[in-house]
Enzyme design. Sequence first.
Site, short mmCIF file in Angstrom:
data_model
loop_
_atom_site.label_atom_id
_atom_site.label_comp_id
_atom_site.label_asym_id
_atom_site.label_seq_id
_atom_site.Cartn_x
_atom_site.Cartn_y
_atom_site.Cartn_z
N LYS A 149 23.20 83.90 29.61
CA LYS A 149 22.84 82.47 29.47
C LYS A 149 23.99 81.60 29.97
O LYS A 149 25.16 82.02 29.97
CB LYS A 149 22.53 82.13 28.01
CG LYS A 149 23.68 82.33 27.00
CD LYS A 149 24.65 81.19 26.84
CE LYS A 149 25.73 81.47 25.79
NZ LYS A 149 26.86 80.55 25.81
N ASP A 178 24.05 82.72 19.09
CA ASP A 178 23.32 82.76 20.36
C ASP A 178 22.16 83.76 20.37
O ASP A 178 21.38 83.78 21.32
CB ASP A 178 24.26 83.16 21.51
CG ASP A 178 25.18 82.02 21.94
OD1 ASP A 178 24.83 80.84 21.71
OD2 ASP A 178 26.24 82.32 22.52
C1 LIG Z 1 29.78 78.93 22.24
C2 LIG Z 1 28.35 79.43 22.16
O1 LIG Z 1 28.22 80.63 22.92
C3 LIG Z 1 27.43 78.38 22.80
O2 LIG Z 1 26.16 78.89 23.14
C4 LIG Z 1 27.92 79.68 20.70
O3 LIG Z 1 28.15 78.54 19.90
C5 LIG Z 1 28.64 80.89 20.09
O4 LIG Z 1 27.68 81.81 19.75
P1 LIG Z 1 28.05 83.35 19.38
O5 LIG Z 1 28.92 83.95 20.43
O6 LIG Z 1 26.75 84.01 19.06
O7 LIG Z 1 28.96 83.12 18.11
P2 LIG Z 1 29.02 83.94 16.73
O8 LIG Z 1 29.28 85.37 17.04
O9 LIG Z 1 27.86 83.58 15.86
O10 LIG Z 1 30.31 83.26 16.08
C6 LIG Z 1 31.62 83.58 16.47
C7 LIG Z 1 32.54 82.54 15.83
O11 LIG Z 1 32.36 81.27 16.47
C8 LIG Z 1 32.45 80.21 15.54
N1 LIG Z 1 31.18 79.43 15.56
C9 LIG Z 1 30.07 79.89 16.20
C10 LIG Z 1 28.92 79.13 16.25
C11 LIG Z 1 28.91 77.87 15.59
N2 LIG Z 1 27.82 77.09 15.58
N3 LIG Z 1 30.03 77.43 14.97
C12 LIG Z 1 31.17 78.19 14.95
O12 LIG Z 1 32.17 77.77 14.38
C13 LIG Z 1 32.74 80.84 14.20
O13 LIG Z 1 34.15 80.86 14.06
C14 LIG Z 1 32.24 82.26 14.36
O14 LIG Z 1 32.92 83.18 13.51
N1 LIG Z 2 27.27 94.47 22.13
C1 LIG Z 2 28.52 94.07 22.41
N2 LIG Z 2 28.87 93.84 23.69
C2 LIG Z 2 30.10 93.40 23.99
N3 LIG Z 2 31.06 93.17 23.09
C3 LIG Z 2 30.78 93.36 21.79
C4 LIG Z 2 29.50 93.83 21.39
N4 LIG Z 2 29.48 93.89 20.06
C5 LIG Z 2 30.71 93.51 19.63
N5 LIG Z 2 31.51 93.22 20.66
C6 LIG Z 2 32.90 92.74 20.55
O1 LIG Z 2 32.89 91.30 20.65
C7 LIG Z 2 33.95 90.86 21.53
C8 LIG Z 2 33.57 89.59 22.26
O2 LIG Z 2 33.09 88.61 21.36
P1 LIG Z 2 32.92 87.10 21.82
O3 LIG Z 2 31.88 86.50 20.90
O4 LIG Z 2 34.24 86.42 21.89
O5 LIG Z 2 32.39 87.16 23.30
P2 LIG Z 2 31.05 87.77 23.97
O6 LIG Z 2 29.97 88.00 22.98
O7 LIG Z 2 31.47 88.91 24.82
O8 LIG Z 2 30.60 86.63 24.94
P3 LIG Z 2 30.60 85.06 24.67
O9 LIG Z 2 31.92 84.57 25.14
O10 LIG Z 2 29.48 84.59 25.52
O11 LIG Z 2 30.32 84.78 23.21
C9 LIG Z 2 34.10 91.99 22.49
O12 LIG Z 2 35.40 91.95 23.05
C10 LIG Z 2 33.85 93.22 21.64
O13 LIG Z 2 35.03 93.62 21.01
#
Ligand SMILES: C[C@](O)(CO)[C@H](O)COP(=O)(O)OP(=O)(O)OC[C@H]1O[C@@H](n2ccc(N)nc2=O)[C@H](O)[C@@H]1O
Ligand SMILES: Nc1ncnc2c1ncn2[C@@H]1O[C@H](COP(=O)(O)OP(=O)(O)OP(=O)(O)O)[C@@H](O)[C@H]1O
Length: 293
Positions: free
Chosen positions: A12, A137
């Site tokens: 996305k 997400d």
């Molecule tokens: C930046 C975006 O990717 C935009 O689409 C999303 O807001 C993040 O979505 P995501 O990767 O699915 O995030 P999550 O794995 O749910 O959250 C990771 C961390 O991001 C922060 N987090 C995320 C979403 C949100 N609405 N508020 C937050 O503060 C929190 O610290 C959380 O522990």
């Molecule tokens: N299915 C998975 N694929 C990739 N990384 C994963 C997965 N599950 C857990 N992880 C862990 O999450 C970390 C990344 O988390 P983070 O939310 O920062 O980024 P992301 O999901 O890769 O992408 P985005 O930046 O779009 O959120 C990776 O480095 C890995 O350690």
Amino acid sequence: MARREVVTIPCKINLHLGIHGEKDARGYHRVDSVMVPVALFDTVVVEEAPSLCVAHEPALEVLSEKTTVWKATTLLAKELGVEPAVRISVTARIPERAGLGGSSADAGATLRALARLWGVNALDARVVGVARRVGADVAFFLQPVPSLYLGAGDVLEEAFPSFEAPIALVMPATNGISTQAAYDEFDRMGSEPMGYEDLCAALRASDMRGAAAHLYNNLAPAASSLCGEVARVQEWLHDQPGVRASQVTGSGSCSFALCENTEDAERIAHVAAEECGWRAWATMSVGSPGKIC
Ligand SMILES: C[C@](O)(CO)[C@H](O)COP(=O)(O)OP(=O)(O)OC[C@H]1O[C@@H](n2ccc(N)nc2=O)[C@H](O)[C@@H]1O
Ligand SMILES: Nc1ncnc2c1ncn2[C@@H]1O[C@H](COP(=O)(O)OP(=O)(O)OP(=O)(O)O)[C@@H](O)[C@H]1O
């Protein structure tokens, strides 16, 4: 014979990402997010097996029990009262820590495959509830079409017509950005977002030039603060001929450029990789939801 489900899932980009200072009971920020599926795909294969087993190709640094895929599977099995007796293989092409939703896409694809295997609709409230518990997400990837999400960026408000637009994705060659670190940096910097109405009106009218004029991300300064190369990619994309508009996606470190045509997207991706040393892809937004299975 063991049953098997295969789901191909796009990444996305956020055309609008507006983070508010306000947080919910979990500590999640209130987020306005307009997301669009883009044709850079992971593949998730789910097969019936004696017990739960998750494998990623290429291998992840985290234990399989810590992945979003494992979490999605165990939570959905509990919710539906079934045994999570499945082997799950993820082939990852979406880069990590890019803001392209890679780990969320894998979890969403897993939930869609399990929903088929366990006989529930992928948009059943129990599946959507599990998606939201795995990550903000993930719900988008249950139905990856251009959409506005509100709440913590995880509550579907409106879906828009799908469209095919040429896109270049460009990210620094370094380690990427942790989502949590970007939100923490946002809290240190502070900001309130602009509205998303003009962008949504353009998407409703399938007006891509109008949409390009309204890209927005107030998490981008936090991403640039954590990784200076993000700002350099942004400046470079802004100056390239054939770019209608560009923006950082999500929490970075990837940026996207909406391009005039596919040749421009291909040239930009080629020069970004060969001359600037960045990671880059020439691709399209996913125009027909039917193309994703
Ligand atoms: C930046 C975006 O990717 C935009 O689409 C999303 O807001 C993040 O979505 P995501 O990767 O699915 O995030 P999550 O794995 O749910 O959250 C990771 C961390 O991001 C922060 N987090 C995320 C979403 C949100 N609405 N508020 C937050 O503060 C929190 O610290 C959380 O522990
Ligand atoms: N299915 C998975 N694929 C990739 N990384 C994963 C997965 N599950 C857990 N992880 C862990 O999450 C970390 C990344 O988390 P983070 O939310 O920062 O980024 P992301 O999901 O890769 O992408 P985005 O930046 O779009 O959120 C990776 O480095 C890995 O350690």
